[in-house]
Design a protein around this motif. Structure first.
Motif, short mmCIF file in Angstrom:
data_model
loop_
_atom_site.label_atom_id
_atom_site.label_comp_id
_atom_site.label_asym_id
_atom_site.label_seq_id
_atom_site.Cartn_x
_atom_site.Cartn_y
_atom_site.Cartn_z
N ASP A 179 8.14 2.57 -19.45
CA ASP A 179 7.07 2.39 -20.43
C ASP A 179 5.87 1.70 -19.80
O ASP A 179 5.12 2.32 -19.06
CB ASP A 179 7.61 1.61 -21.63
N VAL A 180 5.68 0.42 -20.06
CA VAL A 180 4.54 -0.33 -19.52
C VAL A 180 5.04 -1.47 -18.64
O VAL A 180 5.76 -2.35 -19.11
CB VAL A 180 3.64 -0.87 -20.65
N LEU A 181 4.67 -1.41 -17.39
CA LEU A 181 5.05 -2.44 -16.42
C LEU A 181 4.06 -3.59 -16.50
O LEU A 181 2.84 -3.37 -16.52
CB LEU A 181 5.03 -1.84 -15.01
N HIS A 182 4.58 -4.82 -16.50
CA HIS A 182 3.71 -5.99 -16.37
C HIS A 182 3.84 -6.49 -14.94
O HIS A 182 4.94 -6.75 -14.46
CB HIS A 182 4.07 -7.09 -17.37
N LEU A 183 2.71 -6.62 -14.26
CA LEU A 183 2.68 -7.00 -12.85
C LEU A 183 1.66 -8.11 -12.65
O LEU A 183 0.56 -8.04 -13.18
CB LEU A 183 2.33 -5.78 -12.00
N GLU A 184 2.04 -9.12 -11.90
CA GLU A 184 1.12 -10.19 -11.50
C GLU A 184 1.22 -10.36 -9.99
O GLU A 184 2.32 -10.37 -9.44
CB GLU A 184 1.47 -11.51 -12.19
N THR A 185 0.08 -10.51 -9.33
CA THR A 185 0.06 -10.71 -7.89
C THR A 185 -1.05 -11.69 -7.52
O THR A 185 -2.10 -11.72 -8.16
CB THR A 185 -0.13 -9.36 -7.14
N THR A 186 -0.78 -12.49 -6.49
CA THR A 186 -1.78 -13.47 -6.05
C THR A 186 -2.65 -12.94 -4.92
O THR A 186 -3.64 -13.58 -4.56
CB THR A 186 -1.10 -14.78 -5.60
N ASN A 187 -2.28 -11.80 -4.34
CA ASN A 187 -3.06 -11.16 -3.28
C ASN A 187 -3.05 -9.65 -3.47
O ASN A 187 -2.29 -9.12 -4.28
CB ASN A 187 -2.53 -11.53 -1.90
N ASP A 188 -3.85 -8.95 -2.68
CA ASP A 188 -3.92 -7.50 -2.75
C ASP A 188 -2.56 -6.88 -2.45
O ASP A 188 -1.84 -7.32 -1.55
CB ASP A 188 -4.91 -6.94 -1.74
N ILE A 189 -2.23 -5.84 -3.21
CA ILE A 189 -1.01 -5.08 -2.97
C ILE A 189 -1.32 -3.60 -2.97
O ILE A 189 -2.31 -3.14 -3.54
CB ILE A 189 0.08 -5.37 -4.02
N LEU A 190 -0.45 -2.83 -2.33
CA LEU A 190 -0.48 -1.39 -2.39
C LEU A 190 0.53 -0.98 -3.46
O LEU A 190 1.72 -1.32 -3.37
CB LEU A 190 -0.11 -0.78 -1.03
#
Length: 195
Positions: A179-190
């Motif tokens: 469904d809907v993924l929740h994502l948090e990142t502190t730096n750039d990701i691919l």
């Protein structure tokens, strides 16, 4: 403002027929197959088999010996014309050196929304921040760090809570979200989605 691009690899149909397109070298043939006349064709056209396709299409022709790839030249042209969102088809599979060069361009132009597509994959760079990503069209997703990052993944099969993802860590390959993924990142990701 959004524009599409089609590169020199046959990656199937374009996703969005409502936008204008840039043909990148042999991509001119794939757009012609789709019945799409690009607003411009850019490249050295060393791989364009049918040069007649250039007739009636504005073009920027470069020498084969140059410092930029044809894709880099197309991105630079789009940025100069005010486009800040680009959907690029026809740059995955084929020669790995050219594909890695395109991944470098995602990082170089990180302040623009550039998404790569083929018939099974969607690849983009996500800058540091919080995202809610619709995963209904793609079954799998993978995350790779450009730099070490702290990553949180929620509403997926393999959740993470403030995981320290190193650049060389392949832990986040082939996760699933329906469904809907929740994502948090502190730096750039691919971020890669695949069907």
């Amino acid at each position: 403002m959004k524009i599409g691009m089609y590169g020199g690899i046959d990656n199937g149909h374009v996703r969005d027929r409502s936008i204008d397109y840039i043909a990148i070298d042999q991509g001119l043939a794939y757009l012609a197959r789709e019945g799409i006349k690009p607003i411009i064709a850019i490249g050295d056209f060393d791989s364009l088999k049918d040069k007649r396709l250039l007739e009636g299409v504005p073009s920027l022709k470069y020498r084969p010996v140059k410092d930029d790839t044809d894709t880099a030249l197309a991105i630079k042209w789009a940025i100069a014309k005010g486009f800040d969102e680009m959907e690029i088809t026809g740059v995955m599979q084929g020669r790995m050196d050219h594909f890695l060069a395109v991944l470098c361009l995602l990082e170089e132009y990180r302040d623009y929304r550039i998404t790569l597509y083929d018939s099974k994959n969607c690849i983009r760079l996500l800058k540091a921040g919080s995202y809610d990503i619709n995963c209904q069209q793609y079954h799998y997703f993978s995350v790779f760090a450009f730099q070490d990052t702290v990553l949180t993944l929620k509403h997926c099969d393999y959740e993470l809570d403030h995981y320290f993802l190193k650049r060389q860590d392949p832990l986040c390959v082939s996760n699933q979200c329906k469904d809907v993924l929740h994502l948090e990142t502190t730096n750039d990701i691919l971020f890669i989605q695949a069907s």
